[in-house]
Design a protein around this motif. Structure first.
Motif, mmCIF file in Angstrom:
data_model
loop_
_atom_site.group_PDB
_atom_site.id
_atom_site.type_symbol
_atom_site.label_atom_id
_atom_site.label_comp_id
_atom_site.label_asym_id
_atom_site.label_seq_id
_atom_site.Cartn_x
_atom_site.Cartn_y
_atom_site.Cartn_z
ATOM 1 N N ARG A 18 -2.466 1.616 0.032
ATOM 2 C CA ARG A 18 -2.790 0.198 -0.192
ATOM 3 C C ARG A 18 -1.686 -0.509 -0.977
ATOM 4 N N ARG A 19 -1.099 0.195 -1.969
ATOM 5 C CA ARG A 19 -0.026 -0.409 -2.779
ATOM 6 C C ARG A 19 1.206 -0.712 -1.942
ATOM 7 N N ASP A 20 1.607 0.220 -1.091
ATOM 8 C CA ASP A 20 2.834 0.036 -0.321
ATOM 9 C C ASP A 20 2.861 1.008 0.851
ATOM 10 N N PRO A 21 2.366 0.580 2.025
ATOM 11 C CA PRO A 21 2.305 1.487 3.168
ATOM 12 C C PRO A 21 3.679 1.956 3.653
ATOM 13 N N ASP A 22 4.747 1.268 3.269
ATOM 14 C CA ASP A 22 6.081 1.732 3.660
ATOM 15 C C ASP A 22 6.483 3.002 2.906
ATOM 16 N N TRP A 23 5.832 3.274 1.778
ATOM 17 C CA TRP A 23 6.168 4.449 0.960
ATOM 18 C C TRP A 23 5.072 5.503 0.987
ATOM 19 N N ALA A 24 4.071 5.340 1.799
ATOM 20 C CA ALA A 24 2.990 6.341 1.899
ATOM 21 C C ALA A 24 2.699 6.574 3.376
#
Length: 189
Positions: free
Chosen positions: A127-133
């Motif tokens: 949720r915070r940053d889908p590009d990093w998860a």
């Protein structure tokens, strides 16, 4: 990394050094956040400085961490993850000295507890940053030989795109990356 063989934790004492929750937490912190003192680690882990100092010395004894002499002054010693092999593996359970099997089981239990916590934190990280998860789940059929090849190629790919802290570009972030695989035709324990 290409010519660097995996480090097998087949020394019972070295294995025991990593089969302790506080030591694993210390290594995780040093990997993700860089150098720290026993005081800093004690505050983060809710432990007394004497306790963290003891565990740091055990990690140093077996080559997992090292002191940073140029940062250490007086009683304040700074520690970092040692630049040793990045591919650390455990030997086959059946080939481990019977006296070390309990330590190997504890090593794996602690690791799975860490992995469970990471898995539970994944939705919030996404949720915070889908590009990093990112996540992937798969299913396949392989022979034992194909599975071994798959695993070795996965390890090679992991290290191809990973940097040591000392040579990481400024925009590189520490990442938790996990792979575990098990037969689907056996009932879970």
């Amino acid at each position: 990394m290409k010519d660097e063989p995996p480090l097998y934790l087949d020394d019972p004492e070295r294995l025991k050094a990593l089969a302790h929750p506080m030591r694993r937490a210390m290594l995780t912190h040093l990997n993700a956040h860089g150098p720290a003192t026993s005081t800093t680690l004690g505050e983060l882990l809710g432990a007394k400085t004497g306790t963290t100092s003891y565990h740091l010395r055990q990690l140093e004894k077996y080559g997992f961490i090292e002191e940073i002499p140029e940062r250490s002054t007086g009683r304040e010693r700074w520690w970092r993850r040692a630049e040793g092999p990045r591919d650390i593996r455990t030997p086959d359970f059946g080939r481990v000295d019977p006296a070390a099997r309990a330590a190997l089981q504890e090593f794996h239990r602690i690791g799975m507890d860490e992995d469970r916590r990471l898995l539970e934190s994944f939705p919030a990280a996404y949720r915070r940053d889908p590009d990093w998860a990112k996540a992937s789940r798969g299913f396949g059929r392989m022979t034992k030989r194909e599975f071994e090849t798959f695993f070795e190629e996965y390890i090679a790919l992991l290290f191809k795109y990973s940097h040591r802290a000392s040579d990481a570009p400024p925009d590189a972030r520490p990442m938790y990356i996990r792979l575990f695989a098990l037969p689907a035709d056996e009932p879970p324990e």
